[in-house]
Scaffold this motif. Structure first.
Motif, mmCIF file in Angstrom:
data_model
loop_
_atom_site.group_PDB
_atom_site.id
_atom_site.type_symbol
_atom_site.label_atom_id
_atom_site.label_comp_id
_atom_site.label_asym_id
_atom_site.label_seq_id
_atom_site.Cartn_x
_atom_site.Cartn_y
_atom_site.Cartn_z
ATOM 1 N N GLU A 146 0.827 -1.208 0.000
ATOM 2 C CA GLU A 146 0.000 0.000 0.000
ATOM 3 C C GLU A 146 0.865 1.264 0.000
ATOM 4 O OE1 GLU A 146 -4.101 1.326 2.082
ATOM 5 O OE2 GLU A 146 -2.472 0.787 3.448
ATOM 6 N N THR A 147 1.978 1.220 0.709
ATOM 7 C CA THR A 147 2.888 2.360 0.715
ATOM 8 C C THR A 147 3.434 2.625 -0.691
ATOM 9 O OG1 THR A 147 3.531 1.882 2.994
ATOM 10 C CG2 THR A 147 5.007 3.287 1.724
ATOM 11 N N LEU A 148 3.766 1.555 -1.402
ATOM 12 C CA LEU A 148 4.231 1.694 -2.786
ATOM 13 C C LEU A 148 3.120 2.198 -3.693
ATOM 14 C CD1 LEU A 148 6.422 -1.527 -3.029
ATOM 15 C CD2 LEU A 148 7.229 0.834 -2.913
ATOM 16 N N GLU A 149 1.890 1.783 -3.407
ATOM 17 C CA GLU A 149 0.757 2.295 -4.187
ATOM 18 C C GLU A 149 0.617 3.791 -3.993
ATOM 19 O OE1 GLU A 149 -1.367 1.096 -6.400
ATOM 20 O OE2 GLU A 149 -0.407 -0.866 -6.441
ATOM 21 N N ASN A 150 0.830 4.250 -2.773
ATOM 22 C CA ASN A 150 0.781 5.679 -2.510
ATOM 23 C C ASN A 150 1.857 6.417 -3.300
ATOM 24 O OD1 ASN A 150 2.336 7.798 -0.398
ATOM 25 N ND2 ASN A 150 0.179 8.213 -0.756
ATOM 26 N N LEU A 151 3.078 5.867 -3.330
ATOM 27 C CA LEU A 151 4.141 6.485 -4.120
ATOM 28 C C LEU A 151 3.805 6.479 -5.604
ATOM 29 C CD1 LEU A 151 7.373 5.084 -2.408
ATOM 30 C CD2 LEU A 151 6.467 7.411 -2.287
ATOM 31 N N LYS A 152 3.169 5.427 -6.052
ATOM 32 C CA LYS A 152 2.786 5.319 -7.458
ATOM 33 C C LYS A 152 1.840 6.440 -7.861
ATOM 34 C CE LYS A 152 0.371 2.124 -10.591
ATOM 35 N NZ LYS A 152 -0.305 0.796 -10.670
ATOM 36 N N GLN A 153 1.041 6.928 -6.922
ATOM 37 C CA GLN A 153 0.067 7.982 -7.210
ATOM 38 C C GLN A 153 0.690 9.374 -7.227
ATOM 39 O OE1 GLN A 153 -2.742 7.239 -4.076
ATOM 40 N NE2 GLN A 153 -3.787 5.593 -5.190
ATOM 41 N N ALA A 154 1.973 9.474 -6.909
ATOM 42 C CA ALA A 154 2.647 10.769 -6.887
ATOM 43 C C ALA A 154 2.946 11.254 -8.299
ATOM 44 C CB ALA A 154 3.944 10.675 -6.095
ATOM 45 N N LYS A 155 2.982 12.557 -8.476
ATOM 46 C CA LYS A 155 3.344 13.151 -9.760
ATOM 47 C C LYS A 155 4.772 12.774 -10.130
ATOM 48 C CE LYS A 155 -0.339 15.771 -10.600
ATOM 49 N NZ LYS A 155 -1.151 15.690 -11.829
ATOM 50 N N GLY A 156 4.964 12.281 -11.336
ATOM 51 C CA GLY A 156 6.299 11.930 -11.806
ATOM 52 C C GLY A 156 6.831 10.629 -11.251
ATOM 53 N N SER A 157 5.970 9.776 -10.685
ATOM 54 C CA SER A 157 6.430 8.544 -10.047
ATOM 55 C C SER A 157 7.085 7.571 -11.019
ATOM 56 C CB SER A 157 5.270 7.845 -9.339
ATOM 57 O OG SER A 157 4.239 7.523 -10.265
ATOM 58 N N SER A 158 6.789 7.689 -12.290
ATOM 59 C CA SER A 158 7.389 6.776 -13.264
ATOM 60 C C SER A 158 8.903 6.957 -13.363
ATOM 61 C CB SER A 158 6.762 6.979 -14.646
ATOM 62 O OG SER A 158 6.953 8.311 -15.092
ATOM 63 N N ASP A 159 9.430 8.069 -12.830
ATOM 64 C CA ASP A 159 10.872 8.320 -12.848
ATOM 65 C C ASP A 159 11.537 8.047 -11.497
ATOM 66 O OD1 ASP A 159 10.877 9.179 -15.528
ATOM 67 O OD2 ASP A 159 10.239 11.192 -14.933
ATOM 68 N N PHE A 160 10.776 7.566 -10.527
ATOM 69 C CA PHE A 160 11.324 7.334 -9.191
ATOM 70 C C PHE A 160 12.216 6.095 -9.160
ATOM 71 C CE2 PHE A 160 7.540 9.377 -6.693
ATOM 72 C CZ PHE A 160 7.863 10.607 -7.253
ATOM 73 N N HIS A 161 13.218 6.153 -8.287
ATOM 74 C CA HIS A 161 14.011 4.981 -7.940
ATOM 75 C C HIS A 161 13.690 4.658 -6.494
ATOM 76 C CE1 HIS A 161 18.238 2.982 -7.369
ATOM 77 N NE2 HIS A 161 17.242 2.182 -7.059
ATOM 78 N N VAL A 162 12.977 3.575 -6.265
ATOM 79 C CA VAL A 162 12.546 3.189 -4.926
ATOM 80 C C VAL A 162 13.472 2.100 -4.387
ATOM 81 C CG1 VAL A 162 10.671 2.252 -3.526
ATOM 82 C CG2 VAL A 162 10.158 3.779 -5.448
ATOM 83 N N VAL A 163 13.921 2.272 -3.157
ATOM 84 C CA VAL A 163 14.802 1.303 -2.509
ATOM 85 C C VAL A 163 14.096 0.726 -1.284
ATOM 86 C CG1 VAL A 163 17.019 0.903 -1.393
ATOM 87 C CG2 VAL A 163 16.844 2.553 -3.273
ATOM 88 N N LEU A 164 13.890 -0.583 -1.284
ATOM 89 C CA LEU A 164 13.358 -1.273 -0.113
ATOM 90 C C LEU A 164 14.537 -1.612 0.782
ATOM 91 C CD1 LEU A 164 10.901 -3.657 -1.982
ATOM 92 C CD2 LEU A 164 10.316 -1.529 -0.786
#
Length: 637
Positions: free
Chosen positions: A137-155
């Motif tokens: 769900e936290t990742l889903e929230n990040l996905k809804q952010a503007k420009g999220s397609s350019d994010f680098h997410v680190v678990l």
């Protein structure tokens, strides 16, 4: 280094003078030397000294001593609470204005398209034994952010967690197409933290040690990537239950780009902070958790709002900063608990260190924090084992939070080393004033607030024991208008006349501020557009009383504040802080902790970004809290 391609003349000069100044920002309170021990002793010394003065005044009946101490502390706390609450109210209006403005206009493409100006976001999510559903769900929230397609997410996982590999792999597969890249780092156990004096100790399992490893790994990956410009990369750290507003990252990008184009290197030294409110489960969590939320929300929201008017505040919990600053300052030490405040303090002293090398005649730190008035939403402790179990788990959380007093010791130790390393003629009034504010922020949070509670309690008990009077002070029940001589003024400021000004007014402002937080940041967005994002839908779960959610919210805050806030904070605030003074004096950042859980809806997940439990989804698996005889985990919440 590859990053030197982006150096300005100012930063180039700094690189040429690396060995001219002792790296005072790297000091550690666990070093085996006198200065470190003295720094660790300061909180306990101030506590003992204050109590000794009060006891002396009571025993010898020199009440002016007790009253003077109480008056000084009352005035300090009264001014701090009242101004912070007022800034909080201004901040709530600012949130409403900014959110409305951004949501009415699509500003996703407002920054320049050139690759050198495009801001790259790296988001690190430290976690330990978190439920996969909650991370999803936290990742889903990040996905809804503007420009999220350019994010680098680190678990940022812990290698000691048995299911870390499989959990990370499943999340990576599911969200691979949501971001430019999603990766995982696995923090090894049994690493060492080495200090400037050559001593070393095991890392403290928690958020700080986790981030130290994960950010280093992310930086190495980006450094090897010829596409990403490190000078235009912003790192964001967040606990595993945090919801960001969809426009948070685009706002940071815009501000970062403007600072960079100004050509003054401010983008290299600016950190970004959104107010964080633990009210996603406001209605469900017991009063012991809500009362903590009232205080922490006031400090952090009001402090962030104060930045807009030239005030000072540190970053906390979920924040953003240039990744090059994070790497060069080595913001996270492996044996730290309050990693957020430590990150700010270490960045501040690192800035002073670099500035001094470039400008030997002037001592200054270019580090500053920019307020992003788009609140982040998280949750409060709510045990899946029942109502009273939450009281116990909240106590363990309180003992972790109060360990942040160790940052008072770090701030003082770093300042001592700094003044012993720089030329005397470089020290100036402007820097001393800034340093005073930097040191006093954690001092007010962890020391002055505790001492004020003790002093006011002493005056109150003495007044009760003497049949409602204090020698030398007018009896306000019999004197309608006491003469304001010097001694009677001290009586008034100490609360010996009436407790209205040191208690009632601050409590009223705390209630007003928290009502505005919930109304503007939770109820209003959910009423307007709950389908817009997970952030908007998070309304605190408040149910209607007499047909009104706002009435229910107001009455809950009123009852909690008038009846429960004082007694609860006396134990979970004052007592917990005194124990922290003792622990920091003798053990530094090491102590045994017990994990806590936070439930939202019908279920719960383990929470705490490496040490406790939170749940964003109903029906999630309940993790039982258990005692772990390991050295302290991070101040994750």
């Amino acid at each position: 280094a590859r990053s030197r391609r982006y150096c300005t003349p100012f930063t180039s000069r700094m690189y040429k003078m690396d060995k001219m100044v002792h790296p005072f920002y790297q000091v550690n309170i666990h070093e085996n030397r006198t200065a470190a021990y003295v720094a660790r002793a300061v909180p306990m010394f101030l506590f003992i000294f204050t109590v000794a003065l009060i006891v002396y005044g009571v025993v010898t009946r020199h009440t002016v001593v007790m009253l003077t101490v109480a008056a000084i502390l009352n005035v300090s706390m009264w001014l701090w609470i009242c101004f912070t609450a007022i800034f909080s109210l201004f901040g709530a209006w600012a949130v409403q204005d900014l959110r409305t403005k951004l949501e009415k206009e699509d500003n996703a493409d407002r920054q320049d398209a050139e690759s050198q100006d495009k801001v790259h976001h790296v988001i690190v999510l430290p976690n330990y034994k978190e439920e996969q559903e909650m991370l999803d769900e936290t990742l889903e929230n990040l996905k809804q952010a503007k420009g999220s397609s350019d994010f680098h997410v680190v678990l940022a996982m812990e290698a000691r967690e048995a299911e870390a590999q499989s959990k990370a792999e499943a999340l990576k597969v599911k969200h691979a197409k949501s971001f430019a890249k999603i990766s995982a780092a696995f923090h090894p156990a049994n690493l060492q933290e080495t200090h400037l004096d050559g001593t070393a100790n095991p890392e403290v399992p928690g958020k700080a040690s986790n981030l130290k490893y994960a950010v280093t790994e992310a930086y190495r990956t980006l450094h090897a990537d010829d596409v990403v410009h490190l000078d235009s990369t912003v790192l964001t750290v967040a606990d595993a239950d945090v919801f960001f507003h969809p426009h948070y990252f685009s706002y940071v990008s815009e501000k970062f780009t403007r600072l960079k184009k100004a050509g003054k290197d401010e983008h290299k030294w600016t950190l970004y902070q959104a107010p964080q409110l633990p009210w996603r489960n406001f209605y469900e969590c017991p009063v012991v958790s809500r009362t903590w939320g009232y205080i922490s929300s006031l400090w952090e929201f009001g402090g962030t709002s104060e930045l807009r008017y030239g005030g000072h505040h540190m970053i906390f919990s979920a924040y953003s900063l240039p990744i090059e600053l994070a790497e060069r300052a080595q913001c996270w030490d492996g044996d730290v608990i309050a990693e957020d405040h430590h990150t700010y303090l270490k960045s501040f002293y690192y800035g002073a260190y670099r500035f001094q090398m470039a400008n030997p005649d002037l001592l200054w730190s270019p580090v500053k924090v920019h307020a992003v008035m788009l609140p982040a939403k998280s949750t409060s402790v709510n045990s899946s084992d029942g109502y009273w179990a939450t009281w116990k788990e909240r106590w363990h959380q309180a003992t972790r939070h109060t360990q942040g007093v160790a940052e008072v010791s770090y701030a003082l130790l770093a300042a001592w080393e700094m003044f012993g390393s720089v030329p005397v003629y470089s020290i100036n009034v402007a820097f001393l004033w800034k340093l005073f504010k930097v040191v006093m922020k954690p001092m007010m949070m962890h020391v002055v607030s505790t001492l004020q509670g003790i002093a006011l309690a002493a005056v109150t008990l003495y007044w009760l024991a003497n049949d409602g009077s204090i020698p030398g002070c007018p009896d306000w029940t019999k004197t309608s208008r006491p003469h304001l001589r010097g001694d009677t003024l001290i009586c008034g400021l100490a609360g010996a006349w009436v407790l209205t000004w040191p208690v009632v007014i601050p409590f009223a402002l705390i209630m007003a501020a928290n009502y505005s937080f919930l109304a503007v940041c939770f109820l209003q967005p959910a009423e307007e557009a709950p389908q817009r994002s997970l952030w908007h839908a998070a309304d605190g779960g408040v149910k209607k009383w007499l047909g009104s959610t706002r009435l229910a919210m107001f009455l809950m805050i009123l009852i909690d504040s008038v009846i429960f806030l004082g007694p609860i904070m006396a134990v979970y605030g004052v007592v917990a802080e005194i124990l922290a003074y003792w622990n920091v004096l003798f053990k530094g950042n090491f102590f045994t902790y017990v994990t806590a859980s936070k439930a939202l809806g019908a279920g719960a997940t383990t929470y705490g970004s490496t040490d406790s439990g939170k749940a964003p989804t109903s029906g999630a698996h309940v993790s039982q809290p258990q005692e772990e005889p390991v050295k302290e985990a991070a101040k994750a919440e």
